[in-house]
Scaffold this active site. Structure first.
Site, PDB file in Angstrom:
ATOM      1  N   GLY A  25       0.910  -1.399  -0.070  1.00  0.00           N
ATOM      2  CA  GLY A  25      -0.043   0.049   0.033  1.00  0.00           C
ATOM      3  C   GLY A  25       0.673   1.209  -0.143  1.00  0.00           C
ATOM      4  N   ALA A  26       0.015   2.458  -0.003  1.00  0.00           N
ATOM      5  CA  ALA A  26       0.807   3.570  -0.105  1.00  0.00           C
ATOM      6  C   ALA A  26       0.080   4.766   0.455  1.00  0.00           C
ATOM      7  CB  ALA A  26       1.074   4.181  -1.535  1.00  0.00           C
ATOM      8  N   GLY A  27       0.392   5.649   1.070  1.00  0.00           N
ATOM      9  CA  GLY A  27      -0.230   6.708   1.872  1.00  0.00           C
ATOM     10  C   GLY A  27       0.566   8.012   2.123  1.00  0.00           C
ATOM     11  N   GLY A  28       0.197   8.797   3.003  1.00  0.00           N
ATOM     12  CA  GLY A  28       0.806  10.065   3.251  1.00  0.00           C
ATOM     13  C   GLY A  28       2.180  10.019   3.742  1.00  0.00           C
ATOM     14  N   GLY A  30       4.395   7.057   3.349  1.00  0.00           N
ATOM     15  CA  GLY A  30       5.348   6.446   2.481  1.00  0.00           C
ATOM     16  C   GLY A  30       4.640   5.162   2.009  1.00  0.00           C
ATOM     17  N   VAL A  32       4.455   0.897   1.536  1.00  0.00           N
ATOM     18  CA  VAL A  32       4.594  -0.148   2.552  1.00  0.00           C
ATOM     19  C   VAL A  32       4.867  -1.292   1.308  1.00  0.00           C
ATOM     20  CG1 VAL A  32       3.793  -1.687   4.294  1.00  0.00           C
ATOM     21  CG2 VAL A  32       3.195   0.937   4.425  1.00  0.00           C
ATOM     22  N   LYS A  46       8.248  -0.156   5.724  1.00  0.00           N
ATOM     23  CA  LYS A  46       7.864   1.241   5.275  1.00  0.00           C
ATOM     24  C   LYS A  46       8.805   2.188   4.928  1.00  0.00           C
ATOM     25  CE  LYS A  46       4.296   3.181   7.156  1.00  0.00           C
ATOM     26  NZ  LYS A  46       3.386   4.018   8.090  1.00  0.00           N
ATOM     27  N   ASP A 140      -0.898   8.528  16.722  1.00  0.00           N
ATOM     28  CA  ASP A 140      -1.660   8.502  15.429  1.00  0.00           C
ATOM     29  C   ASP A 140      -2.703   7.120  15.449  1.00  0.00           C
ATOM     30  OD1 ASP A 140      -2.756   9.059  12.937  1.00  0.00           O
ATOM     31  OD2 ASP A 140      -1.278   8.373  11.821  1.00  0.00           O
TER      32      ASP A 140
END
Length: 679
Positions: A25-28, A30, A32, A46, A140
């Site tokens: 996956g990818a997000g804000g 970085g 993974v 990550k 978080d």
């Protein structure tokens, strides 16, 4: 199970001692990756985005903070195995968990209930207790940082926000606004009490499918967290007081993870006292009596045989064409329905043929569902035939002219949606389930077909064909979803793959334009798209407005024109011309009740020649009210009082003796029909 995608152009093949084999996956923060260590064990790696670190000192600070996270005991958490740099780009290696995030799980399978919710609460609190014992604050904690794997819930990314907070160029606190604590927004010292606030918000999402504080923009969310009450409607009674205590604006007034654990694992006793939105110090180990609470039902609401799935990303739409030959049920799937005659208590209500019939008269019901067959999850109607699905996988067919119920199926995966249509000239019922199957039934209870989609069903359609909509969240596409249209009879995809729904599907309905069946979808950018179900192609699109947040959709007809009716998170009801997209009307719920915060259910139809919308309004902290709106002028022509059995949050329009009636299921597992008065 999480999807593993092939490495893309530009992805590294190795990071440190770890060989990369795919993208998780990818997000804000970085990307993974799934990796293998030197012994061949799977790990999650990550790799943070380069912009998150601005100099060597900041990078060293980041590495020190992540190293501290390695002290956390590895029960109920994904152990941090390694940390390092790839060309000055930080990376973190952790234990690989074969599971979906709580965020994705609730989106695909619906809110957690019963023992599953309790296990989730206890496991995540155990993880927080371990994190806090190691001197770490998560900072978080959110549904996206809880993985639900084969061994239970696992908390990830603890301590990462603290590391980023001290190393990034971005101004303001690091975190996810919908689940951040007031002190994070105020810039005050962040302690373990902040995680408790975030944990409570995550549990609200797990139990209801929505955030505890409403807001379509970051400023609105911040204001809500700092000054408003959380919406706890739909939370189980035994969790109300503990959760309310966690939302205290003063961190010192919140219980610790250990205190909450002691409360939740003690032997069952009387239900706790009513939730208070701003408790000074609610003692979570006190057990008081509690009055019955209104349970907010799932927002997967059928609109004329369609389910509206808020913020749901769709991965497949399956079309079963209306042909003479239909698939044969798999071995072991054969089942015939059984008819039972319910024995409701005598009702003083006038009969449907009475000369004077006041608006809101209960003309049928209560019709009890069988004990132990689950809570109502979806309801639809065609003429006088009503279909109601339950959380235990059972569907009941009710002839609203009588008190007779026909029970379809055996207990199993929950019914998420139900529709009534025709096949080869015969009336059929289609049901969608959380196991990704759609089942086709005759009205007598004979199972005609069992079809398999790849993901849990969120909507079914049974007009000239049986259609199932299944959903899946694609983490690689971040805020977008994937939509496919497939002919089940051939297994071939109809049209191209659709990937442009911003923030996923936030409303869904089926309708008709000229001679074409259409699917209507909304997204987080206020855009409506109208798809041709025969070709899978986009007919046209339009926007509903600059702000508002699309919530529920339903197709209808007014003065000979097809219309789209929508409810929005700003407590508005809107009407658009479905063909042109032109806005026709917009009315506010909150000018009638200041506490209205949206809708739990929506259905459209006619009262005589008057186009109407039946809306189950969802007031903050109050009981759901069902109002009937005149779609020509926005007048509320009447309200349905709450039934003695509780709130009505699943509604549809049926027809008895030539006029429309409202049918619905209440939280005491009974069916009802209410008159709209004589026209």
């Amino acid at each position: 199970m999480p999807d593993v995608h092939p490495l893309r152009s530009g992805d590294p093949e190795r990071i440190g001692a770890y060989r990369l084999v795919g993208v998780l996956g990818a997000g804000g923060q970085g990307v993974v990756y799934q990796g293998l260590d030197e012994a061949g064990h799977q790990v999650a790696v990550k790799l943070l985005h380069p912009h998150l670190s601005h100099d060597k000192n900041a990078t060293k600070s980041f590495l020190r903070e992540v190293e501290a996270a390695r002290r956390v005991a590895a029960f109920c958490t994904a152990a941090v195995l390694d940390v390092g740099l790839l060309d000055q780009q930080p990376y973190i290696v952790s234990e690989y968990i074969a599971g979906d995030t709580l965020q994705a799980l609730v989106r695909s399978a619906g809110p957690r209930t019963g023992g599953a919710l309790d296990r989730l609460a206890i496991s995540t609190l155990t993880a927080l207790a371990a994190i806090h014992e190691a001197g770490i604050v998560h900072r978080d904690f959110k549904p996206g940082n809880v993985l639900v794997g084969p061994e239970g819930p696992i908390v990830i990314d603890f301590g990462i926000a603290k590391a980023l907070d001290s190393t990034t160029l971005a101004s303001g606190p690091i975190g996810t606004p919908a689940y951040m604590s007031p002190e994070q927004f105020r810039g005050d010292r962040v302690t373990p009490a902040s995680d408790i606030f975030s944990w409570a918000g995550t549990m609200v999402f797990a139990a209801t499918g929505r955030q505890p504080f409403a807001g379509q923009t970051v400023p609105a969310l911040v204001n809500a967290v700092l000054s408003e009450r959380p919406d706890l409607s739909g939370m189980p009674a035994h969790l109300l007081d503990p959760i309310a205590a966690c939302f205290a604006k003063d961190p010192a007034a919140r219980p610790s993870a250990a205190d909450l654990l002691r409360h939740l694992i003690r032997p069952a006793g009387p239900a706790p006292s009513p939730a208070r939105s701003e408790p000074a110090r609610v003692p979570v180990n006190d057990a008081d009596t509690h009055p019955h609470q209104t349970r907010k039902m799932s927002r997967r609401v059928l609109i004329g045989g369609a389910a509206a799935a808020g913020a749901a990303a769709i991965s497949a739409l399956a079309v079963f064409r209306d042909r003479d030959r239909i698939p044969t049920p798999n071995a072991g799937e054969q089942h015939r329905g059984s008819s039972v005659t319910a024995s409701p208590p005598p009702s003083p209500s006038p009969s449907p043929t009475a000369s004077a019939e006041p608006f809101g008269t209960e003309i049928r019901g209560p019709i009890p569902l069988a004990s132990g067959d689950g809570d109502p999850t979806a309801v639809t109607a065609a003429g006088a035939v009503v279909a109601c699905g339950t959380s235990k996988g059972i569907t009941f067919i009710w002839d609203a002219n009588t008190t007779t119920l026909t029970r379809l199926g055996d207990r199993g995966p929950a019914v998420t949606s139900v529709a009534i249509g025709t096949h080869s000239g015969t009336q059929v019922v289609a049901t969608g389930h959380t196991d990704g199957r759609i089942r086709l039934w005759s009205l007598t209870g004979a199972k005609l077909a069992v079809l398999r989609a790849r993901d849990p069903i969120v909507a079914v359609f049974a007009g000239h064909r049986a259609l199932a909509v299944s959903q899946k969240y694609d983490s690689l596409r971040d805020l977008h979803s994937v939509v496919r249209l497939t002919d089940i009879a051939t297994g071939e995809q109809i049209g191209g793959t659709i990937t442009d729904h911003f923030q996923g599907i936030s409303g869904l309905a089926f309708g008709r334009i000229d001679q074409d069946d259409v699917l209507v979808t909304g997204d987080g950018a206020e855009r409506i798209r109208v798809w041709n179900l025969s070709t899978g192609r986009l007919r046209h699109s339009f926007r509903t407005g600059d702000v508002g947040g699309i919530e529920l959709l339903a197709c209808g007809e007014s003065d000979g024109r097809p219309i789209l009716v929508s409810t929005h998170l700003d407590a508005t009801l809107r009407v658009h011309d479905l063909v042109t997209g032109k806005s026709r009307k917009k009315w506010s719920f909150s000018d009638r009740s200041p506490d209205d915060r949206g809708a739990a259910a929506l259905a459209t139809g006619h009262r005589g020649d008057m186009p109407i919308a039946v809306v189950a309004h969802n007031p903050l902290g109050g009981r759901i009210t069902v109002r009937i709106w005149n779609l020509r002028d926005g007048a509320v022509i009447g309200e349905l009082s709450s039934a003695p059995g509780g709130a009505t949050a699943t509604v549809a329009l049926a027809e008895l003796t030539g006029r429309s009636v409202v049918v619905g299921a209440t939280e005491d597992r009974t069916l009802h029909a209410w008159s709209l008065g004589r026209t």
